[in-house]
Design a protein around this motif. Structure first.
Motif, PDB file in Angstrom:
ATOM      1  N   LEU A 191       7.506 127.952  44.692  1.00 20.89           N
ATOM      2  CA  LEU A 191       6.516 128.935  44.247  1.00 20.89           C
ATOM      3  C   LEU A 191       5.172 128.306  43.900  1.00 20.89           C
ATOM      4  O   LEU A 191       4.253 129.013  43.484  1.00 20.89           O
ATOM      5  N   SER A 192       5.072 126.983  44.062  1.00 23.91           N
ATOM      6  CA  SER A 192       3.828 126.286  43.750  1.00 23.91           C
ATOM      7  C   SER A 192       3.471 125.352  44.896  1.00 23.91           C
ATOM      8  O   SER A 192       4.317 124.973  45.703  1.00 23.91           O
ATOM      9  N   ALA A 193       2.201 124.954  44.953  1.00 27.15           N
ATOM     10  CA  ALA A 193       1.738 124.104  46.046  1.00 27.15           C
ATOM     11  C   ALA A 193       2.411 122.737  46.008  1.00 27.15           C
ATOM     12  O   ALA A 193       2.790 122.194  47.054  1.00 27.15           O
ATOM     13  N   ASP A 194       2.579 122.148  44.814  1.00 26.51           N
ATOM     14  CA  ASP A 194       3.179 120.814  44.752  1.00 26.51           C
ATOM     15  C   ASP A 194       4.645 120.824  45.176  1.00 26.51           C
ATOM     16  O   ASP A 194       5.121 119.906  45.851  1.00 26.51           O
ATOM     17  N   MET A 195       5.381 121.888  44.842  1.00 25.11           N
ATOM     18  CA  MET A 195       6.773 121.984  45.255  1.00 25.11           C
ATOM     19  C   MET A 195       6.878 122.286  46.761  1.00 25.11           C
ATOM     20  O   MET A 195       7.795 121.804  47.437  1.00 25.11           O
ATOM     21  N   MET A 231       6.433 137.681  34.852  1.00 22.46           N
ATOM     22  CA  MET A 231       6.796 136.400  34.240  1.00 22.46           C
ATOM     23  C   MET A 231       6.032 135.232  34.885  1.00 22.46           C
ATOM     24  O   MET A 231       6.558 134.163  35.107  1.00 22.46           O
ATOM     25  N   LYS A 232       4.732 135.453  35.140  1.00 25.07           N
ATOM     26  CA  LYS A 232       3.925 134.411  35.767  1.00 25.07           C
ATOM     27  C   LYS A 232       3.252 133.521  34.727  1.00 25.07           C
ATOM     28  O   LYS A 232       3.037 133.923  33.579  1.00 25.07           O
ATOM     29  N   ASP A 233       2.905 132.315  35.129  1.00 28.17           N
ATOM     30  CA  ASP A 233       2.003 131.486  34.365  1.00 28.17           C
ATOM     31  C   ASP A 233       0.630 132.155  34.341  1.00 28.17           C
ATOM     32  O   ASP A 233       0.253 132.861  35.289  1.00 28.17           O
ATOM     33  N   SER A 234      -0.143 131.926  33.306  1.00 28.30           N
ATOM     34  CA  SER A 234      -1.421 132.633  33.147  1.00 28.30           C
ATOM     35  C   SER A 234      -2.389 132.373  34.303  1.00 28.30           C
ATOM     36  O   SER A 234      -3.236 133.215  34.616  1.00 28.30           O
ATOM     37  N   ALA A 235      -2.263 131.229  34.960  1.00 31.73           N
ATOM     38  CA  ALA A 235      -3.193 130.895  36.037  1.00 31.73           C
ATOM     39  C   ALA A 235      -2.768 131.463  37.390  1.00 31.73           C
ATOM     40  O   ALA A 235      -3.570 131.480  38.333  1.00 31.73           O
ATOM     41  N   GLN A 290      -2.300 128.390  42.922  1.00 27.70           N
ATOM     42  CA  GLN A 290      -3.649 127.935  43.241  1.00 27.70           C
ATOM     43  C   GLN A 290      -4.022 128.402  44.644  1.00 27.70           C
ATOM     44  O   GLN A 290      -3.151 128.771  45.433  1.00 27.70           O
ATOM     45  N   PRO A 291      -5.329 128.369  44.964  1.00 24.44           N
ATOM     46  CA  PRO A 291      -5.721 128.657  46.346  1.00 24.44           C
ATOM     47  C   PRO A 291      -5.115 127.609  47.279  1.00 24.44           C
ATOM     48  O   PRO A 291      -4.755 126.511  46.834  1.00 24.44           O
ATOM     49  N   PRO A 292      -5.012 127.939  48.573  1.00 25.49           N
ATOM     50  CA  PRO A 292      -4.327 127.016  49.481  1.00 25.49           C
ATOM     51  C   PRO A 292      -5.073 125.691  49.653  1.00 25.49           C
ATOM     52  O   PRO A 292      -6.187 125.670  50.190  1.00 25.49           O
ATOM     53  N   PRO A 293      -4.487 124.563  49.194  1.00 23.56           N
ATOM     54  CA  PRO A 293      -5.134 123.265  49.402  1.00 23.56           C
ATOM     55  C   PRO A 293      -5.033 122.840  50.856  1.00 23.56           C
ATOM     56  O   PRO A 293      -4.063 123.181  51.538  1.00 23.56           O
ATOM     57  N   GLN A 294      -6.017 122.088  51.331  1.00 25.58           N
ATOM     58  CA  GLN A 294      -6.038 121.697  52.741  1.00 25.58           C
ATOM     59  C   GLN A 294      -4.837 120.842  53.109  1.00 25.58           C
ATOM     60  O   GLN A 294      -4.320 120.938  54.232  1.00 25.58           O
ATOM     61  N   ASN A 295      -4.340 120.025  52.177  1.00 26.36           N
ATOM     62  CA  ASN A 295      -3.201 119.170  52.525  1.00 26.36           C
ATOM     63  C   ASN A 295      -1.948 119.993  52.821  1.00 26.36           C
ATOM     64  O   ASN A 295      -1.127 119.601  53.661  1.00 26.36           O
ATOM     65  N   ILE A 296      -1.819 121.134  52.182  1.00 29.92           N
ATOM     66  CA  ILE A 296      -0.652 121.991  52.454  1.00 29.92           C
ATOM     67  C   ILE A 296      -0.815 122.666  53.813  1.00 29.92           C
ATOM     68  O   ILE A 296       0.141 122.747  54.600  1.00 29.92           O
ATOM     69  N   CYS A 355       6.051 125.711  37.242  1.00 29.69           N
ATOM     70  CA  CYS A 355       4.630 125.691  36.880  1.00 29.69           C
ATOM     71  C   CYS A 355       3.914 126.988  37.222  1.00 29.69           C
ATOM     72  O   CYS A 355       2.833 127.256  36.695  1.00 29.69           O
ATOM     73  N   SER A 356       4.485 127.817  38.086  1.00 37.95           N
ATOM     74  CA  SER A 356       3.885 129.117  38.403  1.00 37.95           C
ATOM     75  C   SER A 356       4.437 130.229  37.513  1.00 37.95           C
ATOM     76  O   SER A 356       3.991 131.369  37.607  1.00 37.95           O
ATOM     77  N   LEU A 357       5.396 129.891  36.671  1.00 36.03           N
ATOM     78  CA  LEU A 357       6.137 130.888  35.908  1.00 36.03           C
ATOM     79  C   LEU A 357       5.807 130.822  34.421  1.00 36.03           C
ATOM     80  O   LEU A 357       5.240 129.833  33.941  1.00 36.03           O
ATOM     81  N   ALA A 358       6.200 131.876  33.706  1.00 31.18           N
ATOM     82  CA  ALA A 358       5.997 131.925  32.260  1.00 31.18           C
ATOM     83  C   ALA A 358       7.095 131.112  31.563  1.00 31.18           C
ATOM     84  O   ALA A 358       7.770 131.566  30.647  1.00 31.18           O
TER      85      ALA A 358
END
Length: 436
Positions: A231-235, A316-320, A254-260, A195-198
């Motif tokens: 490479l992503s917060a959910d992973m 090779m990043k996702d646009s976000a 994404q910015p660092p979520p508090q749960n992480i 999800c962080s990648l192209a």
């Protein structure tokens, strides 16, 4: 071999700084024999005496995330540079994070031969030391298959990927036991949904929490640390919940979520940011890559192919995805007391990285973009990785530890750039032997 004594030197011992120190080490044993935080000017006859005035002595640097395979190298390129160029940069230990066991064993043998030859002939060493997870705990069709195969994979490369482990909940204990028996120093998890990648999210199979937990449980039963790619917060959330001891990247989606942040605090896992490769992934910091490529060129640290690779970008990043999210995360984790361990994800031929010089760039990014002090950053590349990985023989300058040492012109504890600006690194020793 006579002992070597460095005196009147600023000493960063891996944790603390001393302004007028004397360090004695024995090239025959490869160990430090004494450390004094003063200079008495009386030295044993026959010793090699080095006046460290105006210099800093630090432990050999540790890059806690690299790869020693050569799959990104074109035919005919010198594979020995994979271990040679880091040593020129003061990196005495490399932590491989997924390479095929035959290649790792070949590198280990080359290191042993290099050391033996240097001792026999009273000459120099030329190769960094190497730790490895061997293969990561890959699953059928999962990460890092897409990045290794790339856009136009050869049949040989496809066959190589097919040899990777296909770890499941059921075979996790056997995977770990076999890896330990074959010399693995730690176990690595792969947790990636792209999800962080192209690449389309969930375009490859993704390891489950159940499987990752099984691998962690098996590894800890064998007294092996566990680190994890994400490479992503959910992973990242998955592998932290699985009990991983550290993350081999921070996330950029994404910015660092508090749960992480809370999970890091709860688990006390460490993080290896790998900002050098993330900046290549997101196609940012090109001026930094250019700068460190020029430094490497002027000092003759890497070959021409590596110089070209260092200047390029994976893009090779996702646009976000943004590198700024990584900076924010490391700032927050540091403020919460989470250990930040230096590592780059460099490998020979990987765009935007150079084995050795990329660690300098990584460390400077911690200072300038993440708010870390110079001594914190030096600790992140010496004592901290040694502690977190259980490398009890290195990472600090103390009696009985390996004489992996770097002598730098100037006071590197005040200005990190002393590592590469001006005269920079004057001498590197690995196990008490001078590096070529």
């Amino acid at each position: 071999m006579s002992p070597t004594i460095v005196h009147a030197v600023v000493l960063f011992d891996g944790n603390n700084t001393h302004s007028d120190a004397t360090v004695t080490f024995d090239p025959a044993s490869g160990n430090i024999t004494s450390v004094s935080t003063s200079s008495n000017g009386q030295f044993p006859e026959g010793a090699t005496i080095i006046d460290g005035s105006g210099h800093t002595l630090i432990p050999g640097l540790i890059d806690s995330h690299i790869h020693v395979f050569a799959i990104h190298l074109p035919a005919g390129e010198d594979e020995s540079e994979i271990l040679r160029s880091p040593l020129r940069c003061g990196v005495t230990t490399l932590c491989d994070m997924h390479s095929d066991p035959p290649t790792v064993r070949q590198r280990w043998q080359a290191i042993a031969d290099d050391l033996e030859q240097a001792r026999k002939s009273n000459s120099t060493v030329s190769l960094s030391d190497l730790k490895s997870c061997l293969y990561g705990a890959t699953i059928e069709g999962g990460w890092p298959k897409p990045i290794v195969l790339g856009h136009n994979p050869s049949n040989e490369l496809k066959a190589f990927v097919e040899t990777w482990p296909k770890v499941t909940v059921e075979n996790a204990p056997d995977f770990v036991k076999n890896h330990k028996a074959n010399g693995a120093n730690y176990i690595k998890l792969m947790q990636e949904n792209c999800c962080s990648l192209a690449l389309p999210t969930d375009s490859i199979p993704v390891a489950t929490l159940e499987m990752q937990t099984a691998v962690v449980k098996a590894a800890h039963a064998e007294d092996l640390p566990v680190v994890a790619h994400a490479l992503s917060a959910d992973m990242t959330e998955v592998v932290l919940k699985a009990g991983a001891d550290g993350l081999t990247h921070t996330f950029v989606d994404q910015p660092p979520p508090q749960n992480i942040i809370d999970l890091y605090k709860q688990t006390q896992a460490f993080v290896i940011p790998t900002l050098a490769v993330l900046s290549s992934l997101t196609n940012e910091m090109q001026d930094w890559r250019d700068e460190f490529t020029e430094i490497a060129r002027k000092k003759g640290l890497v070959n021409d192919f590596a110089l070209q690779t260092m200047k390029e970008s994976l893009a090779m990043k996702d646009s976000a995805a943004k590198l700024e999210y990584a900076f924010e995360t490391i700032k927050k984790l540091r403020q919460e007391g989470i250990d930040v361990v230096a590592g780059t994800d460099s490998s020979a031929g990987l765009k935007g990285t150079g084995l050795g010089p990329s660690l300098w760039m990584e460390m400077l990014l911690y200072v300038e973009k993440c708010g870390m002090s110079v001594t914190e950053v030096l600790r992140s590349a010496t004592a901290l990785p040694a502690k977190r990985f259980g490398f009890d023989d290195r990472g600090v300058i103390a009696e009985g530890k390996r004489a992996d040492l770097v002598l730098v012109k100037g006071n590197v504890t005040e200005d990190l750039r002393a590592l590469w600006e001006g005269e920079g690194i004057v001498t590197v020793w690995k196990q008490g032997l001078k590096a070529a």
